[in-house]
Design an enzyme around this catalytic site. Structure first.
Site, PDB file in Angstrom:
ATOM      1  N   LYS A   1     -63.477  48.828  39.028  1.00  0.00           N
ATOM      2  CA  LYS A   1     -64.395  47.566  38.750  1.00  0.00           C
ATOM      3  C   LYS A   1     -64.386  46.868  37.614  1.00  0.00           C
ATOM      4  CE  LYS A   1     -68.776  48.892  41.313  1.00  0.00           C
ATOM      5  NZ  LYS A   1     -70.143  49.157  41.128  1.00  0.00           N
TER       6      LYS A   1
ATOM      7  N   LYS B   1     -61.434  51.562  51.492  1.00  0.00           N
ATOM      8  CA  LYS B   1     -62.808  51.966  52.004  1.00  0.00           C
ATOM      9  C   LYS B   1     -63.837  50.541  52.391  1.00  0.00           C
ATOM     10  CE  LYS B   1     -65.630  52.137  47.824  1.00  0.00           C
ATOM     11  NZ  LYS B   1     -66.792  52.484  47.149  1.00  0.00           N
TER      12      LYS B   1
ATOM     13  N   LYS C   1     -68.894  46.475  50.269  1.00  0.00           N
ATOM     14  CA  LYS C   1     -69.902  45.349  50.027  1.00  0.00           C
ATOM     15  C   LYS C   1     -68.889  44.088  49.419  1.00  0.00           C
ATOM     16  CE  LYS C   1     -74.035  47.847  48.828  1.00  0.00           C
ATOM     17  NZ  LYS C   1     -74.699  48.471  47.664  1.00  0.00           N
TER      18      LYS C   1
END
Ligand code: TYM
Length: 340
Positions: free
Chosen positions: A118, A202, A205
């Site tokens: 992130k 994966k 969102k």
């Protein structure tokens, strides 16, 4: 499930209010919440404190929070049995997170792959909150002396850290067994749903391509189109699970079918092995629409009733506080804080 001798079994999990939920969240987390609520005490949280570790639009945060509550209800979580609440409405989370920040080690957090992903290359600019995100997650879990945590596989590393923090706290303050070692519940084919465009990453969102995921509120036409366009390979379906090795896109679609149908990959292949994608994809689309359409209908009904959602969340916050406040009082005594 194994019952720890000194801790009653309690389930806790959380979902961030950071955008539309997708099939991965549904199969990896929400369907498990529903399955667990019949047998166990369950606490499900919309983790808005986690959400603000990256910039959130102020005008959207409360709406996104209600949206996750609506998704819990639409998936079938029953607020009479399970507790549904918002993290920032219960003070124990932030308070215990601070105390556990003083137990966790920098080196442990530096190993967290989610932070690396992130924060990206420019980690100097990431918030301190993003770095200590997993400690807040440990606080969520331990503030309820949680024994079991249903999550997708991507959260396993955070769960291991929660266990390390619990054990270290117990040792540091010489209170053996005070916090349980929470167990992750990641069994089943839904624990790792991959992107429909690339079976090696994966479903997420934050993927810029909407074709990579099935959103919980997609129409039947959108679901069918996305499955039709999903990346596979020129070979058809193998007859055995071994035949899926090294075939990421194929494994993903078989896994999605298995998770939606509530069976194993081997059972899916027993039915479809030897067939081509032209046969399998329409069958998968039909199953996905049959399973997800009722959820989407309920989801939109709950979203149109914010007053009901607020009632559920207020009741949930009171019940969550009633469990966590006495545990925090014990923690304060253990740490040795002043009290009148
Ligand atoms: P979040 O909101 O990112 O994800 C919510 C849940 O969805 C699962 N998930 C997936 N499962 C299968 N396949 C996927 N592609 C997929 N993508 C997401 C996640 O594993 C998660 O279970 N850090 C947590 C939120 C949290 C939490 C907690 C969880 C905060 N405190 C305490 C458990 C206990 C998270 O990833 O949320």
């Amino acid at each position: 499930m194994i019952r720890e001798p000194q801790h009653p079994l309690r389930v806790f999990s959380g979902v961030q209010p950071t955008g539309r939920l997708h099939l991965g969240n549904y199969l990896g987390a929400l369907t498990k919440f529903v399955a667990l609520q019949d047998q166990h005490e369950c606490v499900f949280c919309v983790v808005d404190l986690h959400a603000i570790t990256v910039r959130q639009e102020k005008s959207m945060l409360a709406a996104n929070t209600r949206e996750i509550a609506a998704a819990f209800l639409a998936a079938g979580v029953d607020p009479k049995r399970a507790i549904i609440f918002v993290q920032s409405a219960v003070p124990a989370h932030a308070e215990l997170a601070w105390i556990l920040n003083c137990t966790a080690k920098m080196g442990w957090l530096e190993r967290m792959t989610q932070f690396k992903d992130k924060a990206g290359k420019d980690k100097e600019r990431a918030s301190v909150g993003l770095f200590t995100y997993p400690v807040l997650q440990a606080a969520d879990i331990l503030a309820y002396k949680t024994t079991h945590v249903p999550i997708g596989e991507d959260q396993k590393q955070h769960l291991e850290l929660s266990r390390d923090i619990a054990e270290r706290f117990n040792r540091e303050y010489d209170v053996p067994g005070f916090f349980p070692s929470p167990e992750p519940l990641t069994q089943g084919p839904g624990a790792r749903i991959m992107s429909l465009k690339d079976g090696t990453i994966k479903m997420s969102k934050s993927d810029p391509s909407d074709l990579s995921r099935i959103n919980l509120d997609d129409s039947p036409e959108q679901i069918t189109k996305k499955i039709k366009k999903a990346t596979t390979d020129p070979d058809g379906l193998p007859s055995t699970v071994e035949g899926l090795a090294g075939r990421a896109g194929a494994s993903n679609l078989v896994g999605i079918y298995a998770a939606l149908a509530g069976c194993s990959n081997a059972e899916v292949l027993a039915q479809f092995g030897g067939q081509g994608w032209g046969m399998f994809k329409p069958a998968l689309a039909e199953l996905a629409v049959a399973k997800l359409s009722p959820v989407a209908t309920r989801f939109s009904r709950y979203q149109n009733d914010p007053a009901e959602l607020d009632r559920v969340l207020a009741d949930g916050a009171a019940r969550a506080h009633a469990i966590s406040a006495p545990i925090l009082r014990e923690v304060r005594d253990i740490v040795g804080f002043w009290k009148a």
